[in-house]
Write a protein that holds these residues in place. Structure first.
Motif, short mmCIF file in Angstrom:
data_model
loop_
_atom_site.label_atom_id
_atom_site.label_comp_id
_atom_site.label_asym_id
_atom_site.label_seq_id
_atom_site.Cartn_x
_atom_site.Cartn_y
_atom_site.Cartn_z
N PRO A 1 5.71 -5.17 73.58
CA PRO A 1 4.38 -4.95 72.42
C PRO A 1 4.60 -3.74 71.80
O PRO A 1 4.96 -2.19 72.41
N LEU A 2 3.90 -2.87 71.02
CA LEU A 2 3.60 -1.78 70.28
C LEU A 2 3.89 -0.41 71.25
O LEU A 2 4.22 -0.08 71.08
N GLU A 3 2.22 -0.85 71.69
CA GLU A 3 2.55 0.74 73.02
C GLU A 3 3.17 1.30 74.24
O GLU A 3 3.17 2.15 73.95
N ILE A 4 3.99 0.00 74.29
CA ILE A 4 5.29 0.54 75.27
C ILE A 4 6.38 0.66 74.70
O ILE A 4 7.36 0.58 75.31
N ALA B 1 9.79 0.69 76.63
CA ALA B 1 10.69 0.16 77.90
C ALA B 1 11.76 0.09 77.00
O ALA B 1 12.77 -0.75 77.63
N GLN B 2 11.80 -0.14 75.40
CA GLN B 2 13.39 -0.24 75.27
C GLN B 2 14.31 1.07 75.73
O GLN B 2 15.28 0.89 76.07
N SER B 3 13.81 2.61 76.09
CA SER B 3 14.44 3.34 76.80
C SER B 3 15.01 2.34 78.57
O SER B 3 15.77 3.31 78.78
N ILE B 4 13.10 2.18 79.05
CA ILE B 4 14.07 1.59 80.01
C ILE B 4 15.40 0.60 80.24
O ILE B 4 16.46 0.62 80.95
N ASN B 5 15.72 -0.25 79.09
CA ASN B 5 16.46 -1.14 78.70
C ASN B 5 17.52 -0.69 78.17
O ASN B 5 18.53 -1.23 79.19
N PRO C 1 2.63 6.36 77.84
CA PRO C 1 3.28 4.87 77.83
C PRO C 1 4.08 4.62 79.34
O PRO C 1 4.69 3.68 80.19
N TRP C 2 4.74 5.97 79.24
CA TRP C 2 6.06 5.58 80.83
C TRP C 2 4.53 5.13 82.05
O TRP C 2 5.27 4.77 82.74
N ARG C 3 3.31 5.35 82.44
CA ARG C 3 2.87 5.10 82.72
C ARG C 3 1.97 3.98 82.82
O ARG C 3 1.86 3.23 84.17
N ASN C 4 1.68 3.91 81.06
CA ASN C 4 0.98 2.43 81.31
C ASN C 4 2.11 1.18 81.46
O ASN C 4 1.76 -0.39 81.84
N ILE C 5 3.51 1.44 81.74
CA ILE C 5 4.54 0.73 81.72
C ILE C 5 4.43 -0.10 82.71
O ILE C 5 4.92 -1.82 83.28
N VAL C 6 3.81 0.44 83.40
CA VAL C 6 3.93 0.10 85.48
C VAL C 6 2.13 -0.66 85.86
O VAL C 6 2.06 -1.42 86.31
N GLN D 1 7.28 -8.26 80.77
CA GLN D 1 7.93 -6.46 80.04
C GLN D 1 9.20 -5.80 80.85
O GLN D 1 9.55 -5.40 81.23
N LEU D 2 8.36 -5.50 82.12
CA LEU D 2 8.95 -4.60 82.49
C LEU D 2 10.15 -5.26 83.22
O LEU D 2 11.16 -4.30 83.37
N THR D 3 9.63 -6.58 83.93
CA THR D 3 11.63 -6.72 84.87
C THR D 3 12.47 -7.17 84.04
O THR D 3 13.16 -7.20 84.50
N MET D 4 12.10 -8.06 82.63
CA MET D 4 12.49 -8.05 81.90
C MET D 4 13.43 -6.86 81.41
O MET D 4 15.07 -7.11 80.95
N ALA D 5 12.87 -5.85 80.83
CA ALA D 5 13.44 -4.60 80.89
C ALA D 5 14.51 -4.09 82.13
O ALA D 5 15.66 -3.49 81.28
#
Length: 508
Positions: A417-420, A424-428, A271-276, A283-287
């Protein structure tokens, strides 16, 4: 991931079901995780304004405070070690949030809540019994671990349990608990400050164990969310839980979307690799930017240092604590208003209105302070000016709480989305904690050097964040979490990053 045919992104697919008492109960219990965060925010500023606490742990600040009545008011509390007492917690929370991501994803949301509550409980005990700076900082670090775990898991849990059409109301319950914790802490500070013998600060710090015990024990009675059960490979348990929380057997559409989300999630090994990846750019921008802007709004200047700030401005004796209680009351009332209107008005309108209100209020506070203290920091605050300062600070707090306060936690929890989702919440959370740490560590020094201009500084960021929402944040009210991709696909800017192959929701 969510997806499907193009449809009206203002609403999404209307899943059957009702708001059950079971969902209300689970969300109320989970939202108490916000109490530990709010209590700590509210307690630290009051404690650091108490003379017995300063004399025991920060004597340099205590003597500077005694001598500051006729000198530069802006600098009376400028001390890096004192700021470290407040900020150390948030550095620990930043680091803990990354470990919390794995716990939340592998073991489920409720065990992450339990870990957070337990760590906070131990930290509260250490702080209440502290004999030196080392004990204070270790205790604060454990409090930070607790907040890192709770803030990572609680918003996700509540967003996943709530029906889509009421997700805003239930999700903002987390913010209501944060503000309730702040107000409770400020009331306790007001009471303990009157305790003779100079030990009131121990009660203030030690009583943090009460909300910690609530979330620690409460989490043991919480069920897993259907999304978490599906993510961890328990489809039948997910179906049963979905049927229970929706109060109906007609769960076919929502369950099918959960299955589709799980199928995509299984393809994501990292997930940490896919989020980029490009398709998650929105989603990453908002996080990153939503928690960044939330902290650059300047709210934690009020939350952490309200009594200190009011003392700096010349409020004598209990007046500084009373004024901070007033702002805490506004936080709670504003949170209640948000719960009633967020699903009716939507997220964007509240963001924009609140941003404008915060901007005007910050400019007014800065101007009032400039008129009385100028750049020298020498002056007095007449009652009329003091009342105006408190009024505009309360207006600022109200604007924040129903925009960036509540929605800064709600929106990120509902768009991933569920897969990240856990990553993503950890980044947030980690971005939020990083800039909370920066503000907590730097504010008193910034106030000393920037003086009244500090409020103009935060007002400038208010313009930037409001324009950002106007241009780049789409409306997400009433949209099921697993269909959120349609919101980005329909947006004028973010649509370029989402391809047709990235949409996987079942046909309605």
């Amino acid at each position: 991931m969510a997806g499907g045919v193009m449809m009206n992104t203002a609403g999404g697919k209307p899943y059957p079901g009702k708001l059950t008492l079971y969902v209300v109960f689970t969300c109320v219990v989970a939202s108490t995780g916000g109490l530990i965060f709010g209590y700590d925010i509210g307690i630290s500023g009051g404690v650091t304004s108490m003379d017995p606490f300063l004399l025991k742990f920060f004597p340099e600040v205590y003597w500077k405070k005694q001598e500051a009545s006729k000198s530069n008011q802006y600098c009376r509390y400028d001390n890096q070690l004192l700021q470290a007492f407040t900020s150390s917690l948030y550095l620990a929370a930043l680091i803990a949030s990354f470990f919390a991501s794995t716990v939340t994803r592998v073991l489920g949301r409720r065990w992450s809540m339990f870990a957070g509550g337990f760590a906070f409980l131990v930290g509260a005990a250490l702080n209440g019994a502290a004999q030196n700076i080392a004990m204070l900082i270790v205790g604060r670090t454990l409090l930070g671990v607790g907040i890192g775990f709770a803030n990572q898991s609680v918003p996700l849990y509540m967003s996943e349990m709530a029906p889509a059409r009421l997700r805003g109301m239930l999700g903002t319950g987390f913010n209501l608990m944060i503000t309730t914790g702040i107000l409770t802490a400020e009331l306790i500070n007001y009471g303990t400050n009157k305790i003779k013998g100079g030990h009131g600060w121990r009660f203030s710090l030690g009583l943090a164990a009460v909300p910690a015990a609530v979330i620690t024990l409460g989490s043991l009675f919480l069920p897993d969310t259907p999304n978490s059960l599906m993510e961890r490979g328990h489809p039948e348990a997910s179906r049963r839980m979905l049927r229970r929380i929706r109060g109906t057997d007609d769960i076919g559409d929502e369950y099918a979307d959960l299955v589709a989300a799980r199928e995509v999630s299984k393809l994501v090994q990292h997930p940490w690799r896919n989020i980029v990846l490009r398709k998650y750019r929105a989603q990453l921008t908002m996080a990153v930017l939503i928690p960044f802007f939330q902290q650059l709004s300047g709210i934690n200047v009020i939350n952490f240092y309200a009594p200190v700030l009011f003392e700096t401005l010349g409020f004598k004796g209990d007046a500084s604590l009373v004024s901070s209680v007033m702002t805490g009351g506004v936080l709670v009332l504003g949170s209640l208003v948000t719960m009633l209107i967020v699903d009716r008005l939507g997220r964007r309108k509240l963001f924009l209105q609140g941003g404008a209100q915060m901007l005007v209020s910050q400019l007014a506070v800065g101007t009032l302070i400039a008129a009385r203290f100028g750049t020298s920091g020498v002056g007095e605050m007449p009652k009329g000016y003091a009342a105006a300062v408190v009024l505009f600070i309360c207006l600022y707090v109200a604007g924040f709480v129903w925009s960036w306060g509540a929605l800064g936690w709600l929106v990120p929890s509902e768009i991933f989305p569920l897969e990240i989702r856990s990553a993503a919440q950890s980044i947030n959370v980690s971005v939020n904690m990083l800039f909370t740490f920066v503000i907590a560590q730097a504010f008193l020094t910034m106030l000393c050097h920037m003086k009244f201009g500090l409020f103009y500084f935060f007002a400038g960021w208010g313009v930037v964040m409001t324009v950002f929402v106007a241009l780049f944040l789409p409306e997400t009210k009433n949209v099921p979490i697993e269909e959120m991709v349609l919101v980005w696909k329909g947006h004028w800017f973010w649509s370029r990053f989402v391809g047709d192959d990235d949409i996987h929701v079942q046909e309605p």
